[in-house]
Design a protein around this motif. Structure first.
Motif, PDB file in Angstrom:
ATOM      1  N   LEU A 205       0.883   5.384  -0.022  1.00 59.17           N
ATOM      2  CA  LEU A 205       0.019   6.511   0.328  1.00 59.17           C
ATOM      3  C   LEU A 205       0.630   7.829  -0.140  1.00 59.17           C
ATOM      4  O   LEU A 205       1.854   8.000  -0.107  1.00 59.17           O
ATOM      5  CB  LEU A 205      -0.189   6.566   1.842  1.00 59.17           C
TER       6      LEU A 205
ATOM      7  N   VAL B  97       0.860  -1.181   0.000  1.00 65.99           N
ATOM      8  CA  VAL B  97       0.000   0.000   0.000  1.00 65.99           C
ATOM      9  C   VAL B  97       0.898   1.232   0.000  1.00 65.99           C
ATOM     10  O   VAL B  97       1.737   1.391   0.890  1.00 65.99           O
ATOM     11  CB  VAL B  97      -0.953   0.026   1.220  1.00 65.99           C
TER      12      VAL B  97
ATOM     13  N   TRP C  29       4.793   4.159   2.490  1.00 67.39           N
ATOM     14  CA  TRP C  29       4.261   2.841   2.129  1.00 67.39           C
ATOM     15  C   TRP C  29       4.437   1.846   3.265  1.00 67.39           C
ATOM     16  O   TRP C  29       5.236   2.035   4.173  1.00 67.39           O
ATOM     17  CB  TRP C  29       4.922   2.326   0.852  1.00 67.39           C
TER      18      TRP C  29
ATOM     19  N   ASP D 296      -2.507   0.305  -4.435  1.00 70.38           N
ATOM     20  CA  ASP D 296      -2.806  -0.856  -3.592  1.00 70.38           C
ATOM     21  C   ASP D 296      -2.620  -2.095  -4.461  1.00 70.38           C
ATOM     22  O   ASP D 296      -3.360  -2.288  -5.433  1.00 70.38           O
ATOM     23  CB  ASP D 296      -4.236  -0.766  -3.059  1.00 70.38           C
TER      24      ASP D 296
ATOM     25  N   SER E 174      -3.999   9.640   1.530  1.00 68.59           N
ATOM     26  CA  SER E 174      -4.890   8.920   0.614  1.00 68.59           C
ATOM     27  C   SER E 174      -4.103   7.834  -0.126  1.00 68.59           C
ATOM     28  O   SER E 174      -2.891   7.945  -0.321  1.00 68.59           O
ATOM     29  CB  SER E 174      -5.543   9.884  -0.380  1.00 68.59           C
ATOM     30  N   THR E 175      -4.785   6.787  -0.529  1.00 72.44           N
ATOM     31  CA  THR E 175      -4.124   5.666  -1.197  1.00 72.44           C
ATOM     32  C   THR E 175      -3.768   6.026  -2.636  1.00 72.44           C
ATOM     33  O   THR E 175      -4.639   6.383  -3.431  1.00 72.44           O
ATOM     34  CB  THR E 175      -5.023   4.418  -1.172  1.00 72.44           C
TER      35      THR E 175
END
Length: 158
Positions: A60, A58, A110, A69, A65-66
């Motif tokens: 960010l 993941v 991350w 993914d 916010s992502t």
């Protein structure tokens, strides 16, 4: 009657990027990665010795916010116990993490999560790893050779 117990996998250890190096836990010490493919890695393990562990990456944005993914993208890595999980991302994917990602430098953080073959997932690491991605890359080095250089002979370059 028998009872079996299954614990979630451990948090990944030895997180790193290549290029970039070992995990840096703050934006101020984040390595700057030039316009390149980036490989994210960490060693995954499970105390129950489960041998089918899936690592989820993941990434960010600085606002949390992502940006990426691997579970959504279908790029998670399934590997064995006590082995490195490796998730490579191409430079086009890296540039696509932000709308202006092909022209503007951004800092990201991350982490990885690990899920075993029973569906149990590790807890989120307390600290994320940081890196800065510069799509313009580092400036090309300038090499100046002395005029006295001859083919096949060692010279000092500056």
């Amino acid at each position: 009657m028998s009872v079996s117990y299954n614990s979630p996998p451990n948090q990944p250890i030895g997180r790193a990027t290549n290029p970039g190096g070992p995990c840096q836990f703050s934006a101020s010490s984040a390595p700057v990665i030039g316009n390149d493919d980036v490989t994210f890695s960490a060693t995954v393990s499970d105390n129950d010795k489960d041998n089918e562990l899936t690592a989820r990456l993941v990434i960010l944005n600085s606002n949390g916010s992502t940006a990426y993914d691997s579970q959504t993208a279908g790029t998670s890595d399934t590997t064995g116990n006590d082995t490195p999980a490796v998730i490579p991302l191409s430079r086009s994917v890296m540039q696509g993490l932000n709308a202006n990602g092909s022209t503007t430098e951004y800092t990201y953080h991350w982490y990885m999560l690990v899920t075993d073959d029973n569906g149990l997932t590790s807890s989120t690491p307390a600290n994320d790893c940081y890196f800065t991605y510069n799509p313009l890359g580092a400036a090309a080095p300038t090499v100046t050779l002395p005029a006295s250089g001859q083919l096949g002979q060692a010279v000092a370059a500056t």
